[in-house]
Enzyme design. Sequence first.
Site, PDB file in Angstrom:
ATOM      1  N   ARG A  93      -0.454  90.431  43.789  1.00  0.00           N
ATOM      2  CA  ARG A  93      -1.600  90.454  44.332  1.00  0.00           C
ATOM      3  C   ARG A  93      -2.353  91.699  44.323  1.00  0.00           C
ATOM      4  NH1 ARG A  93      -6.686  87.966  45.557  1.00  0.00           N
ATOM      5  NH2 ARG A  93      -7.750  88.941  47.366  1.00  0.00           N
ATOM      6  N   THR A 367     -11.383  82.210  39.708  1.00  0.00           N
ATOM      7  CA  THR A 367      -9.787  82.389  39.603  1.00  0.00           C
ATOM      8  C   THR A 367      -8.718  80.995  38.532  1.00  0.00           C
ATOM      9  OG1 THR A 367     -10.119  82.889  41.380  1.00  0.00           O
ATOM     10  CG2 THR A 367      -7.847  81.734  41.479  1.00  0.00           C
ATOM     11  N   THR A 385      -6.354  85.606  39.407  1.00  0.00           N
ATOM     12  CA  THR A 385      -7.269  85.740  39.562  1.00  0.00           C
ATOM     13  C   THR A 385      -8.093  87.369  38.660  1.00  0.00           C
ATOM     14  OG1 THR A 385      -9.252  85.388  40.727  1.00  0.00           O
ATOM     15  CG2 THR A 385      -7.654  86.948  41.618  1.00  0.00           C
ATOM     16  N   ASN A 387     -10.738  87.516  40.392  1.00  0.00           N
ATOM     17  CA  ASN A 387     -11.816  87.641  41.585  1.00  0.00           C
ATOM     18  C   ASN A 387     -13.140  86.649  40.812  1.00  0.00           C
ATOM     19  OD1 ASN A 387     -13.000  87.364  43.868  1.00  0.00           O
ATOM     20  ND2 ASN A 387     -13.504  89.252  43.486  1.00  0.00           N
ATOM     21  N   SER A 438      -6.952  87.582  50.314  1.00  0.00           N
ATOM     22  CA  SER A 438      -7.038  85.897  49.558  1.00  0.00           C
ATOM     23  C   SER A 438      -7.086  84.783  50.052  1.00  0.00           C
ATOM     24  CB  SER A 438      -6.046  85.872  48.400  1.00  0.00           C
ATOM     25  OG  SER A 438      -6.242  85.322  47.638  1.00  0.00           O
ATOM     26  N   SER A 439      -7.795  83.542  48.865  1.00  0.00           N
ATOM     27  CA  SER A 439      -7.732  82.294  49.675  1.00  0.00           C
ATOM     28  C   SER A 439      -6.432  81.222  48.765  1.00  0.00           C
ATOM     29  CB  SER A 439      -9.074  81.596  49.569  1.00  0.00           C
ATOM     30  OG  SER A 439      -9.882  82.126  50.541  1.00  0.00           O
ATOM     31  N   GLY A 459     -11.329  79.165  43.017  1.00  0.00           N
ATOM     32  CA  GLY A 459     -13.256  79.051  43.723  1.00  0.00           C
ATOM     33  C   GLY A 459     -12.597  79.329  45.218  1.00  0.00           C
ATOM     34  N   GLY A 460     -12.223  80.375  44.716  1.00  0.00           N
ATOM     35  CA  GLY A 460     -12.632  81.912  45.970  1.00  0.00           C
ATOM     36  C   GLY A 460     -12.326  80.978  47.599  1.00  0.00           C
TER      37      GLY A 460
HETATM   38  N1  GLY Z   1     -10.030  85.887  44.362  1.00  0.00           N
HETATM   39  C1  GLY Z   1     -10.205  85.141  45.542  1.00  0.00           C
HETATM   40  C2  GLY Z   1      -9.936  85.129  46.295  1.00  0.00           C
HETATM   41  O1  GLY Z   1      -8.043  85.662  46.121  1.00  0.00           O
HETATM   42  O2  GLY Z   1      -9.171  84.215  47.134  1.00  0.00           O
END
Ligand code: GLY
Length: 554
Positions: A93, A367, A385, A387, A438-439, A459-460
């Site tokens: 990350r 992503t 990603t 983002n 993050s998600s 998909g954020g």
């Molecule tokens: N950038 C999207 C996430 O990491 O959740």
Amino acid sequence: MRRFGGLLLAAIAAVSATAQHPVRARNAMVVAQEPLAADIGLEVLRSGGNAIDAAVAVAFALAVTHPAAGNIGGGGFLLARFADGGTAFLDFRERAPKKAHRNLYLNAEGRLTGESITGWRACGVPGTVRGLELAHKRHGRKSWAELLAPAVRLAREGFPVSWHLADSLRTARNLAEFPESRRIFQRDGNYYEPGEPLVQPELGATLERIAQAGAAEFYEGETARRLAQEMRQHGGLITLEDLREYRAVEREVLRSAYRGYEILTAPPPSSGGVGLLQMLGMLEGSGYERGGFGAATTIHFVAEVMRRFYADRSEFLADPDYFPVPLGRLLDPGYLSRRRRSIDPDRATPSEELRPGEGLMAESEQTTHLSIVDPEGNAVALTYTLNGSFGSGVAVPGLGFLLNNEMDDFAAKPGAPNMFGLVQGEANAIEPGKRPLSSMTPTIVLREGKLFLVLGAPGGARIINGVLQVLLNVVDFTMNIQDAVDRPRFHHQWKPDTLFMEDGFSPDTVELLVRRGHRISRISSVALVEAIMAHEGRLEGATDRRGHGKAAGF
Ligand code: GLY
């Protein structure tokens, strides 16, 4: 029959929809969001590479063929489960640069400036190249240069632009704001037509140097020097020191069980794994599935579970190196059972009335995802990603790659929504060196100790709910993997207090949800799930019909 009204009819309509078929193969499978990259992964496997090799090659290829999300200027997570039962989770990350601080994106009046979303100041220190190198050094089989060669070739020689890519390049407003991005990706307004080749010589040269000298080139070599120099010139934050000090790290895989299936998933700094396990924990034993797929009772219960997790996400999840994430307590069965009992089967809980952690014990096109299984049974789920779509919009002059806008995944102003509308708290405030929450939810599921599912999604904020629903569709509604991926999905994230629904649910169902107190809004997609199921001695691959990817096997 009349007594049950629309509820029963809706469930019947959903269950009787025609099944879609996955791609089937005996030995190996690659599912990725862009077909050329998926084929490269398959070729690596055919020529004796393992799943890690294939993942590295696909990730570098996507950096060329899928510039909206494939990257070397971003970051992500890789989850692997090996044929011998071993597992690994690599965290690459992005990190906040040393110059970053809590109020970086606030103006003198305390209002958000928007700089966390577009431009040079939106970028976190990229992690992808270090992460892929770490994966390769620990678990790869083929040579590093061999795995980068297809990406170098695609960048140097070009590849035909697809309809989808042509559309996305033409309409990307953030690319148009930066001269180098506009030159490379939009040909200064003479937009690429489908079928025309996209040639990226600067990116090809950067990838070639990385192929020869490894990640050190990106973090300490010519690439690093030019990136830091451009950052200085454009008021960006990343320095040579930030790059030199960046490390990808191995973290412990997050594990739990759902109805006898073993779930392996992403730990913090992703909220994805905790979310998935919290929601499964609230659903297990609730009987929510009795209404069937797509029934209002089912959607209501799952949406209430989502609401409760996202409330907790806002307060208790962040980079564990900077914030004491109360993991044990968030996943404690007693806590999850209290959260489950707080759900009213007939009424939506207004988000304003739902506090994060109530009952928690007092201590405390953006992503992209690829799933791979190799002929030996090794499996990789990798999500990485920039983002936002095309990240910050900034391509580094002379280097040919786009930079992320991952700084927007922090709470730039705790309590104010970010670009995904997520409300986040102090735990995820900006600090130098910290990783934004993050998600991303790369996940592997085992059945009776054997590989069963490999999945994940872009998909954020919606990623976690996308992965959850595909898993439920397989385990609770016995769908094949393609059907499980393709069926309509919904999303609730606590705030805004809205149940977002894709097209495909019956109006009766929607009406019943409104009557329960849900505020409904239409959404074009809840994540793009790329999945593989190991099933009856074969592999079944499913790329999401919402996207433009490919599942390929042999
Ligand atoms: N950038 C999207 C996430 O990491 O959740």
